[in-house]
Design a protein around this motif. Structure first.
Motif, mmCIF file in Angstrom:
data_model
loop_
_atom_site.group_PDB
_atom_site.id
_atom_site.type_symbol
_atom_site.label_atom_id
_atom_site.label_comp_id
_atom_site.label_asym_id
_atom_site.label_seq_id
_atom_site.Cartn_x
_atom_site.Cartn_y
_atom_site.Cartn_z
ATOM 1 N N MET A 1 14.192 24.686 13.766
ATOM 2 C CA MET A 1 13.913 23.485 14.547
ATOM 3 C C MET A 1 15.146 22.997 15.320
ATOM 4 N N LYS A 2 16.176 23.793 15.335
ATOM 5 C CA LYS A 2 17.398 23.363 15.990
ATOM 6 C C LYS A 2 17.397 23.821 17.445
ATOM 7 N N ASN A 3 17.724 22.894 18.328
ATOM 8 C CA ASN A 3 17.755 23.168 19.756
ATOM 9 C C ASN A 3 18.688 22.168 20.396
ATOM 10 N N SER A 4 19.341 22.564 21.481
ATOM 11 C CA SER A 4 20.334 21.696 22.101
ATOM 12 C C SER A 4 19.704 20.519 22.852
ATOM 13 N N LYS A 5 18.437 20.633 23.249
ATOM 14 C CA LYS A 5 17.789 19.549 23.983
ATOM 15 C C LYS A 5 17.453 18.401 23.043
ATOM 16 N N SER A 6 17.625 17.177 23.574
ATOM 17 C CA SER A 6 17.303 16.001 22.766
ATOM 18 C C SER A 6 15.797 15.749 22.743
ATOM 19 N N PHE A 7 15.129 16.051 23.870
ATOM 20 C CA PHE A 7 13.682 15.838 23.943
ATOM 21 C C PHE A 7 12.977 17.171 24.102
ATOM 22 N N GLN A 8 11.973 17.418 23.262
ATOM 23 C CA GLN A 8 11.252 18.686 23.293
ATOM 24 C C GLN A 8 9.752 18.438 23.192
ATOM 25 N N LEU A 9 8.993 19.115 24.060
ATOM 26 C CA LEU A 9 7.546 18.965 24.090
ATOM 27 C C LEU A 9 6.850 19.783 23.014
ATOM 28 N N ASP A 10 7.505 20.860 22.539
ATOM 29 C CA ASP A 10 6.826 21.717 21.568
ATOM 30 C C ASP A 10 6.525 20.987 20.262
ATOM 31 N N ASP A 11 7.287 19.948 19.937
ATOM 32 C CA ASP A 11 6.980 19.140 18.751
ATOM 33 C C ASP A 11 5.619 18.459 18.892
ATOM 34 N N PHE A 12 5.314 18.005 20.103
ATOM 35 C CA PHE A 12 4.038 17.348 20.350
ATOM 36 C C PHE A 12 2.879 18.345 20.263
ATOM 37 N N ILE A 13 3.091 19.538 20.813
ATOM 38 C CA ILE A 13 2.038 20.566 20.787
ATOM 39 C C ILE A 13 1.777 21.021 19.349
ATOM 40 N N TYR B 1 23.362 10.326 19.425
ATOM 41 C CA TYR B 1 24.152 9.115 19.673
ATOM 42 C C TYR B 1 25.046 8.737 18.492
ATOM 43 N N ARG B 2 24.687 9.159 17.294
ATOM 44 C CA ARG B 2 25.534 8.846 16.130
ATOM 45 C C ARG B 2 26.618 9.899 15.897
ATOM 46 N N TYR B 3 26.246 11.165 16.130
ATOM 47 C CA TYR B 3 27.181 12.246 15.800
ATOM 48 C C TYR B 3 27.598 13.076 17.010
ATOM 49 N N GLY B 4 26.998 12.762 18.181
ATOM 50 C CA GLY B 4 27.366 13.496 19.382
ATOM 51 C C GLY B 4 26.690 14.843 19.511
ATOM 52 N N ASP B 5 25.773 15.158 18.601
ATOM 53 C CA ASP B 5 25.090 16.451 18.621
ATOM 54 C C ASP B 5 23.671 16.269 18.082
ATOM 55 N N GLY B 6 22.670 16.540 18.931
ATOM 56 C CA GLY B 6 21.280 16.388 18.523
ATOM 57 C C GLY B 6 20.862 17.321 17.410
ATOM 58 N N ARG B 7 21.674 18.356 17.143
ATOM 59 C CA ARG B 7 21.342 19.313 16.083
ATOM 60 C C ARG B 7 21.946 18.917 14.740
#
Length: 316
Positions: A1-13, A93-99
């Protein structure tokens, strides 16, 4: 589930796919749960199941499923998509890395926000589902009263009364339009306050236990959980969440089943006080066993299908 993008559509699908599978698995017991919490005449869970089967056959357990199947898939898509993307935004925003892995405080905040968002979409869905699930029992009750109030003392067999002609709602769309005409837009959100009391803490006790159990069941910190571990962790989390949410769920179900023409609850507090005075404290735990049983396969199916769908989408 790790990806560099903060927003991902595949979670919704993936949430949409998981939601569809969980509805099919859980709806029969959801009908039993609703009848136990908002209905009358059932001595216990087994008696409720047998009564529904005898009077309505197997189809009685699937009353109102078409609407949840069409809408809860979207609802779960929003819930899982929002939760996962909120985790990534918090980490960014807390750690500087969405992963970066979320801590317990981060998971709690993401879960509570998910609970808040879920009510906006989920309250009307739940209301329509419950009205459709309950209308058969309400018609039977009205017929019993009619048969008992004949002035000349004539005995009318219950089966001689046309129950279909007395049904309040012909289906989900008719139910929505009827509520809008008689109660306005706010009518679709009746019980929304009780749903907030259920879902905000409920999602905290849904996602956090799932994360904890997944971590405990992993062979080591760096590996991904096995599908069997995901299934078990999801099922346990679902049972915990639903059992602890039962008191608020009882209040929500009663308020949503409380149709305008037969209204007896003025609000959440009045519903709690009235239910306590007339039926005792145990009423707030009615359906807890059904919730525990139903919560396991529904959530196990939901999480497993969600995680496997994500793995499939992200394998390309």
């Amino acid at each position: 589930m790790k990806n560099s993008k903060s927003f991902q559509l595949d979670d919704f699908i993936a949430g949409w796919i998981g939601g569809a599978s969980s509805v099919v698995v859980g709806h029969p017991l959801d009908t039993v749960k609703t009848r136990l919490q908002a209905g009358k005449g059932y001595r216990n869970t087994l008696h409720c199941i047998l009564t529904i089967y005898r009077k309505e056959t197997v189809s009685g357990f699937f009353k109102g499923m078409s609407f949840p199947l069409a809408t809860i898939t979207v609802y779960n898509s929003v819930v899982f998509g929002f939760f996962s993307n909120t985790q990534r935004l918090i980490s960014k925003y807390r750690y500087g890395d969405g992963r970066h892995p979320c801590g317990m405080v981060d998971l709690t905040v993401a879960s509570m926000l998910t609970g808040l968002v879920s009510v906006g979409l989920g309250a009307p869905v739940d209301l329509v589902k419950i009205r459709l699930q309950m209308q058969t029992q309400m018609v039977v009750t009205e017929n019993l009263q009619l048969a008992g109030n004949v002035s000349n003392g004539t005995s009318i067999p219950l089966r001689s009364i046309d129950t279909n002609s007395q049904r309040l709602y012909r289906g989900p769309i008719h139910c929505i339009s009827s509520i809008l005409q008689s109660e306005g837009l706010q009518g679709l959100y009746r019980g929304g306050g009780a749903m907030l009391l259920r879902d905000v803490p409920g999602y905290v006790l849904y996602f956090i236990p799932y994360s904890i159990f997944c971590d405990l069941l992993k062979p080591d910190a760096m590996s991904s959980p096995h599908p069997g571990s995901i299934w078990l962790a999801g099922g346990l989390a679902g049972s915990i969440s639903w059992v602890t949410a039962t008191p608020a769920d009882v209040v929500k179900s009663r308020m949503q089943a409380d149709a305008q023409l037969q209204r007896k609850y003025r609000g959440i507090l009045h519903c709690i006080i009235h239910s306590y005075r007339t039926e005792g404290a145990h009423i707030f735990f009615r359906g807890a066993s059904v919730n525990a049983i139903r919560g396991f396969p529904m959530s196990a199916t939901m999480f497993l299908t969600y995680e496997l769908s994500l793995q499939f989408f992200r394998s390309f």
